[in-house]
Design an enzyme around this catalytic site. Structure first.
Site, mmCIF file in Angstrom:
data_model
loop_
_atom_site.group_PDB
_atom_site.id
_atom_site.type_symbol
_atom_site.label_atom_id
_atom_site.label_comp_id
_atom_site.label_asym_id
_atom_site.label_seq_id
_atom_site.Cartn_x
_atom_site.Cartn_y
_atom_site.Cartn_z
ATOM 1 N N HIS A 1 -5.038 9.420 -0.732
ATOM 2 C CA HIS A 1 -5.287 8.463 0.508
ATOM 3 C C HIS A 1 -6.260 9.073 1.512
ATOM 4 C CE1 HIS A 1 -3.318 6.232 4.082
ATOM 5 N NE2 HIS A 1 -3.038 5.313 2.861
ATOM 6 N N HIS B 1 -6.007 2.953 -4.327
ATOM 7 C CA HIS B 1 -6.071 3.122 -3.074
ATOM 8 C C HIS B 1 -6.230 4.683 -2.726
ATOM 9 C CE1 HIS B 1 -4.899 1.851 0.968
ATOM 10 N NE2 HIS B 1 -3.929 2.797 0.946
ATOM 11 N N ASP C 1 0.958 -1.238 0.097
ATOM 12 C CA ASP C 1 -0.280 0.001 0.121
ATOM 13 C C ASP C 1 0.801 1.260 0.060
ATOM 14 O OD1 ASP C 1 -2.150 -1.757 0.200
ATOM 15 O OD2 ASP C 1 -2.917 -1.062 2.141
ATOM 16 N N ASP C 2 0.195 2.120 -0.371
ATOM 17 C CA ASP C 2 0.621 3.847 -0.418
ATOM 18 C C ASP C 2 1.712 4.169 -1.340
ATOM 19 O OD1 ASP C 2 -0.994 3.557 1.865
ATOM 20 O OD2 ASP C 2 0.299 4.126 3.289
ATOM 21 N N HIS D 1 3.982 -2.113 3.028
ATOM 22 C CA HIS D 1 3.696 -0.673 2.605
ATOM 23 C C HIS D 1 5.193 -0.387 2.023
ATOM 24 C CE1 HIS D 1 0.666 -0.730 5.669
ATOM 25 N NE2 HIS D 1 0.025 0.330 5.007
#
Length: 210
Positions: free
Chosen positions: A93, A89, A38-39, A177
């Site tokens: 965010h 995603h 993620d991210d 991440h």
């Protein structure tokens, strides 16, 4: 509201029953693990992650933040060119608990213009039933069965590795991440995680698209 930001590595079974429209794991008896990141993308961390994955011929799904894709398009292309999956995603965010549904949906759609995927993962794991009702019409909403807490500065490298190994089983969706905040933990834990399960005959796959 769906509350997942607890210091819980393995997602509780009750959440899976209460929110059956969300994907928590992949049903399989095969030795398969579904890694997710993620991210990102991040111009320094993501390439290092890709290199580690390549060493073990591991595939994964990267849930990318739209504004990071815009900032680092070459890194995003490197993910795709390495034959990994990608997911939405959101663009910036967003926390689904703190914005209106319209703002949330618009932000996700903005990301979808540059991230070609029918997978969506809510940032922070925070999403409400009214958002699920709309988003599930277009997206497979992907949660997780194992959260490594690599982003938590209070978690040591060894604890991060323990988190990732002890709760993982066939079909687990595991979250790391590829971000600067997680760099120390992920760059230590990920190769050892892959080595551990590779030696036990597991393979690492991106999320199935159908």
């Amino acid at each position: 509201m769906l509350f997942l930001y607890l210091m819980i590595v393995k997602s509780p079974s009750i959440l899976k029953k209460v929110f059956p429209d969300l994907t928590w794991e992949i049903t399989t008896k095969a030795k398969e693990i579904y890694l997710t990141f993620d991210d990102g993308p991040h111009p320094d961390i993501t390439p290092q992650v890709l290199k580690i994955l390549g060493k073990y011929d591991a595939k994964a799904t990267f849930f990318c933040v739209g504004e990071n894709v815009m900032k680092y398009p070459d890194t995003f292309k490197a993910i795709i060119n390495s034959d990994h999956g990608v997911g939405n995603h959101s663009y910036s965010h967003l926390n689904g608990w703190k914005v209106s549904n319209n703002e949330y949906f618009e932000n996700i759609e903005k990301a979808s213009e540059i991230i070609d995927s029918n997978f969506f993962r809510p940032p922070y794991g925070r999403i409400v039933p009214s958002q699920i009702k709309i988003l599930k019409k277009k997206y497979s909403i992907i949660m997780w069965s194992v959260l490594t807490y690599d982003f938590d500065k209070k978690i040591s490298k060894k604890q991060c590795l323990k988190n990732s190994i002890t709760s993982t089983k066939p079909g687990s969706i595991v979250v790391f991440h590829d971000s600067l905040k997680s760099a120390d933990n992920i760059l230590y834990a990920l190769p050892l995680f892959l080595k551990h399960f590779n030696e036990r005959g597991f393979i690492f796959k991106s999320l199935p698209t159908s």
